[in-house]
Motif scaffolding. Structure first.
Motif, short mmCIF file in Angstrom:
data_model
loop_
_atom_site.label_atom_id
_atom_site.label_comp_id
_atom_site.label_asym_id
_atom_site.label_seq_id
_atom_site.Cartn_x
_atom_site.Cartn_y
_atom_site.Cartn_z
N TYR A 166 0.92 -1.19 0.03
CA TYR A 166 -0.07 -0.03 0.08
C TYR A 166 1.04 1.27 -0.10
N THR A 167 0.40 2.24 -0.54
CA THR A 167 1.10 3.70 -0.70
C THR A 167 0.31 4.47 0.26
N GLY A 168 1.24 5.58 0.97
CA GLY A 168 0.40 6.61 1.44
C GLY A 168 1.23 7.70 1.33
N VAL A 169 0.80 9.05 1.50
CA VAL A 169 1.49 10.19 1.09
C VAL A 169 1.23 11.08 2.71
N GLY A 170 2.12 11.64 2.83
CA GLY A 170 2.23 12.86 4.08
C GLY A 170 2.92 14.05 3.61
N ALA A 171 2.49 14.99 4.32
CA ALA A 171 3.05 16.43 4.05
C ALA A 171 4.29 16.41 4.99
N GLY A 172 5.39 16.57 4.00
CA GLY A 172 6.63 17.16 4.61
C GLY A 172 6.94 18.74 4.77
N ARG A 173 8.01 18.90 5.04
CA ARG A 173 8.58 20.47 4.90
C ARG A 173 8.47 20.97 3.67
N ASN A 174 9.18 20.11 2.92
CA ASN A 174 9.25 20.72 1.46
C ASN A 174 8.23 20.09 0.42
N GLY A 175 7.30 19.58 0.72
CA GLY A 175 6.36 18.94 -0.36
C GLY A 175 5.68 17.58 0.30
N GLU A 176 5.17 16.76 -0.58
CA GLU A 176 4.76 15.57 -0.20
C GLU A 176 5.90 14.57 -0.18
N LEU A 177 5.55 13.67 0.79
CA LEU A 177 6.47 12.49 1.36
C LEU A 177 5.67 11.19 1.09
N THR A 178 6.02 10.25 -0.05
CA THR A 178 5.46 8.90 -0.25
C THR A 178 6.15 7.78 0.49
N VAL A 179 5.50 6.84 0.91
CA VAL A 179 5.80 5.45 1.63
C VAL A 179 5.15 4.28 0.76
N GLU A 180 5.81 3.36 0.85
CA GLU A 180 5.30 2.02 0.46
C GLU A 180 5.20 1.12 1.78
N VAL A 181 4.14 0.58 2.13
CA VAL A 181 4.14 -0.27 3.27
C VAL A 181 3.46 -1.58 2.95
N VAL A 182 4.21 -2.64 3.01
CA VAL A 182 3.85 -4.04 2.82
C VAL A 182 3.48 -4.54 3.88
N VAL A 183 2.29 -5.39 4.04
CA VAL A 183 1.87 -6.06 5.09
C VAL A 183 1.21 -7.39 4.88
N THR A 184 1.32 -8.34 5.90
CA THR A 184 0.85 -9.63 5.87
C THR A 184 -0.62 -9.33 6.48
N ASP A 185 -1.28 -10.59 6.73
CA ASP A 185 -2.67 -10.28 7.46
C ASP A 185 -2.78 -9.78 8.76
N SER A 186 -1.49 -10.00 9.44
CA SER A 186 -1.38 -9.41 10.77
C SER A 186 -0.05 -8.90 11.22
#
Length: 121
Positions: A39-59
């Protein structure tokens, strides 16, 4: 006097147990809380958007990677290096601040929380 001591001990034990009930995290339960995937998420950094990729199992949160950002090199680097690892280690976004890179840390946490919201069952 013995009754007062017993009462105080009972109150102390009760208060201790209440503090242990806490919220569930991925590592404190074996039930499926996520739809396994990336999954991908975006947050507000000091200089603009910051994007992360998060890999999860079911738990479990398997990995967190900052994939794109416009943060200041050198200043934001400690947060970009440490925060994703802390999130995986703690299985939570309740992680320590990073001195001098608080906004970057907050952006990573925000982005991971958004990704995990997508992953929740």
């Amino acid at each position: 006097m013995k009754n007062i001591v017993k009462l105080l001990v009972a109150l102390f034990v009760s208060a201790s147990l209440v503090g242990c009930s806490g919220s569930k995290t991925a590592s404190s339960t074996s039930e499926a809380i996520y739809n396994a995937g990336t999954y991908t998420g975006v947050g507000a950094g000091r200089n603009g958007e910051l994007t992360v990729e998060v890999v999860v199992t079911d738990s479990k949160i398997e990995s967190v990677t900052v994939t794109a950002h416009t943060e200041t090199a050198g200043i934001a680097d400690p947060a970009i290096e440490k925060v994703p690892a802390q999130i995986v280690e703690k299985q939570s976004t309740e992680v320590d601040a990073v001195s001098g890179a608080t906004i970057t840390r907050d952006a990573i946490v925000e982005a991971v929380n958004k990704a995990l919201e997508q992953a929740k069952k």
